[in-house]
Design a protein around this motif. Structure first.
Motif, PDB file in Angstrom:
ATOM      1  N   ASP A   1      41.920  44.945  43.406  1.00 54.80           N
ATOM      2  CA  ASP A   1      41.279  46.078  44.080  1.00 54.80           C
ATOM      3  C   ASP A   1      41.616  47.430  43.440  1.00 54.80           C
ATOM      4  OD1 ASP A   1      43.920  45.640  44.967  1.00 54.80           O
ATOM      5  OD2 ASP A   1      43.563  46.535  46.926  1.00 54.80           O
ATOM      6  N   ASP A   2      42.823  47.554  42.873  1.00 52.75           N
ATOM      7  CA  ASP A   2      43.238  48.828  42.275  1.00 52.75           C
ATOM      8  C   ASP A   2      42.247  49.286  41.201  1.00 52.75           C
ATOM      9  OD1 ASP A   2      45.468  47.112  43.217  1.00 52.75           O
ATOM     10  OD2 ASP A   2      46.698  48.869  42.809  1.00 52.75           O
ATOM     11  N   THR A   3      41.966  48.393  40.239  1.00 53.07           N
ATOM     12  CA  THR A   3      41.038  48.739  39.152  1.00 53.07           C
ATOM     13  C   THR A   3      39.598  48.768  39.668  1.00 53.07           C
ATOM     14  OG1 THR A   3      42.529  47.710  37.558  1.00 53.07           O
ATOM     15  CG2 THR A   3      40.259  48.093  36.836  1.00 53.07           C
TER      16      THR A   3
ATOM     17  N   GLY B   1      58.051  43.935  44.583  1.00 53.11           N
ATOM     18  CA  GLY B   1      57.226  44.429  45.682  1.00 53.11           C
ATOM     19  C   GLY B   1      55.754  44.513  45.296  1.00 53.11           C
ATOM     20  N   ASP B   2      55.154  45.696  45.499  1.00 53.61           N
ATOM     21  CA  ASP B   2      53.725  45.907  45.240  1.00 53.61           C
ATOM     22  C   ASP B   2      53.506  46.190  43.750  1.00 53.61           C
ATOM     23  OD1 ASP B   2      51.048  46.328  45.439  1.00 53.61           O
ATOM     24  OD2 ASP B   2      51.184  48.136  46.672  1.00 53.61           O
ATOM     25  N   THR B   3      53.755  45.157  42.937  1.00 59.31           N
ATOM     26  CA  THR B   3      53.824  45.334  41.477  1.00 59.31           C
ATOM     27  C   THR B   3      52.507  45.758  40.830  1.00 59.31           C
ATOM     28  OG1 THR B   3      53.557  42.952  41.364  1.00 59.31           O
ATOM     29  CG2 THR B   3      55.790  43.805  41.059  1.00 59.31           C
ATOM     30  N   ASP B   4      51.388  45.216  41.325  1.00 53.97           N
ATOM     31  CA  ASP B   4      50.119  45.589  40.673  1.00 53.97           C
ATOM     32  C   ASP B   4      49.864  47.086  40.826  1.00 53.97           C
ATOM     33  OD1 ASP B   4      49.560  45.297  43.415  1.00 53.97           O
ATOM     34  OD2 ASP B   4      47.466  44.775  43.059  1.00 53.97           O
ATOM     35  N   THR B   5      50.140  47.593  42.018  1.00 58.01           N
ATOM     36  CA  THR B   5      49.819  48.989  42.307  1.00 58.01           C
ATOM     37  C   THR B   5      50.813  49.967  41.676  1.00 58.01           C
ATOM     38  OG1 THR B   5      48.723  48.277  44.309  1.00 58.01           O
ATOM     39  CG2 THR B   5      49.392  50.594  44.211  1.00 58.01           C
ATOM     40  N   VAL B   6      52.098  49.645  41.742  1.00 56.64           N
ATOM     41  CA  VAL B   6      53.083  50.547  41.127  1.00 56.64           C
ATOM     42  C   VAL B   6      52.881  50.561  39.606  1.00 56.64           C
ATOM     43  CG1 VAL B   6      55.525  51.094  40.829  1.00 56.64           C
ATOM     44  CG2 VAL B   6      54.712  50.237  43.033  1.00 56.64           C
TER      45      VAL B   6
ATOM     46  N   PHE C   1      52.776  39.102  39.528  1.00 55.40           N
ATOM     47  CA  PHE C   1      54.190  39.179  39.928  1.00 55.40           C
ATOM     48  C   PHE C   1      54.378  39.794  41.314  1.00 55.40           C
ATOM     49  CE2 PHE C   1      54.142  39.411  35.245  1.00 55.40           C
ATOM     50  CZ  PHE C   1      54.904  38.280  34.949  1.00 55.40           C
ATOM     51  N   GLU C   2      53.263  40.042  42.023  1.00 54.45           N
ATOM     52  CA  GLU C   2      53.335  40.714  43.327  1.00 54.45           C
ATOM     53  C   GLU C   2      54.237  39.937  44.292  1.00 54.45           C
ATOM     54  OE1 GLU C   2      49.476  41.527  45.002  1.00 54.45           O
ATOM     55  OE2 GLU C   2      50.335  42.438  46.790  1.00 54.45           O
ATOM     56  N   GLY C   3      55.222  40.639  44.853  1.00 51.71           N
ATOM     57  CA  GLY C   3      56.098  40.045  45.860  1.00 51.71           C
ATOM     58  C   GLY C   3      57.118  39.042  45.337  1.00 51.71           C
TER      59      GLY C   3
HETATM   60 MG    MG Z   1      49.043  46.276  45.189  1.00 50.50          MG
END
Ligand code: MG
Ligand code: F2R
Ligand code: MG
Ligand code: MG
Length: 311
Positions: A51-53, A267-272, A26-28
């Protein structure tokens, strides 16, 4: 009942990976509904991470290998070794959705450039991206108290991020996760347990303003879009870490609701969602996460392994 330490360690790592995997698609994107996210949760097939994980696993392994005799204080993070390990993870899987600046830093590090030089090649003042904060949560398990967690967080982030705001973001996320680990999950979550220690560890007017906003919004009924408008939802550390904290504080005891809120903020959904998932999982424990979605996580085996090591 209050989850055990190992259940919370698993909750922290699996909550992070779940937020990353669900948030990634869902990013962006605008106009994401609750139903869209529920569909993603209930689908079949593996859930692949970004990259987060990937970098969280590197840091978790780094910390796990440094437990024991030398586990106190500064020995928990060896910056020269960590910089190389992170860069090697990028080199092995460069397609995991890395930021543009950090990609150049990692390439230079793998080519032999010292990390202190490599991380200023693209942004001379250093990156203020959220890459240090997105991977920092395992530090909450390695540090014995808030002060130690803050110091480990700073050291784990500085090998890629030289800008003060990126370091503040990592300290904020690590300290908040450490506090979440220590709260009795059967009692209400009070914002007042978070804001004073965060103000103490993160000495910045910009961040103090963000904490005040989070405290105000935690007791309101703002929707995810309004929360994003007030706090930000982008790839910068100050534009994402406070939103993750709010996503958790608004949904105590409900990790899936915290992750959905973070994703619907856009927005930056994966990271938030990854950072909100780490906070919520650390507080509620692994058993509070949705079993079906968790069983689909690509990195399941390593997440279990490092959770047990670090617990
Ligand atoms: Mg991200
Ligand atoms: N990068 C993304 N997502 C967008 C791209 C996805 C990709 N195209 C794909 O789908 O494959 N996600 C990941 O990056 C974020 C973490 O970023 P990190 O590790 O901090 O990287 P970087 O490059 O250091 O910073 C990110 C961007 O922020 C801006 N920026 C940072 N410091 C700046 C400065 N001093 N001046 C100007 N701009 C600065 C730049 O645009 C950087 O590229 C996470 O969301 C992770 O999921
Ligand atoms: Mg990512
Ligand atoms: Mg990074």
């Amino acid at each position: 009942t209050d989850p055990t330490r190992v259940d919370r360690a698993r909750g922290l790592l699996f909550g992070l990976a779940l937020g990353d995997c669900l948030g990634a698609s869902f990013e962006g994107k605008d106009g994401v509904t609750e139903a869209d996210i529920v569909r993603a949760e209930h689908a079949t097939g593996p859930l692949s991470h970004t990259d987060d994980t990937a970098l969280t696993l590197v840091l978790a392994r780094h910390l796990a290998h440094r437990r024991g005799a030398s586990n106190r204080g500064r020995d928990g993070v060896d910056t020269d070794v960590l910089a190389r390990e992170l860069a090697e993870a990028w080199e092995a899987e460069p397609w995991r959705g890395y930021g543009g600046g950090v990609t150049t830093s990692f390439r230079l590090i793998t080519e032999g450039t010292p990390w202190r030089e490599a991380i200023r090649a693209v942004f001379p003042d250093g990156s203020y991206g959220n890459g240090g904060a997105m991977r920092v949560a395992p530090v909450a398990l390695a540090g014995g108290d808030v002060r130690e967690v803050a110091e480990l967080a700073r050291r784990s982030a500085e090998v890629t991020h030289a800008h003060a705001d990126a370091l503040h973001g990592a300290v904020c996320q690590a300290v908040a996760t450490h506090l979440a680990l220590g709260l009795d999950a059967t009692e209400p979550v009070r914002v007042a347990r978070f804001v004073p220690p965060l103000r103490e560890c993160v000495r910045s007017a910009l961040w103090h303003d963000k904490f005040a906003l989070v405290a105000e919004l935690a007791d309101s009924d703002v929707d995810p879009g309004q929360a994003a408008a007030a706090l930000g939802n982008d790839v910068s550390a100050p534009g994402s870490v406070p939103l993750a904290l709010l996503s958790f504080l608004r949904h105590p005891g409900r990790p899936v609701a915290a992750i959905r809120f973070a994703i619907r903020a856009g927005g930056d959904t994966d990271t938030v969602a990854a950072m909100a998932g780490a906070l919520a999982g650390a507080h509620s424990g692994y058993a509070a996460l949705p079993a079906h979605a968790v069983s689909r996580l690509e990195a399941s085996r390593h997440l279990h392994l490092y959770a047990e090591h670090l617990a």
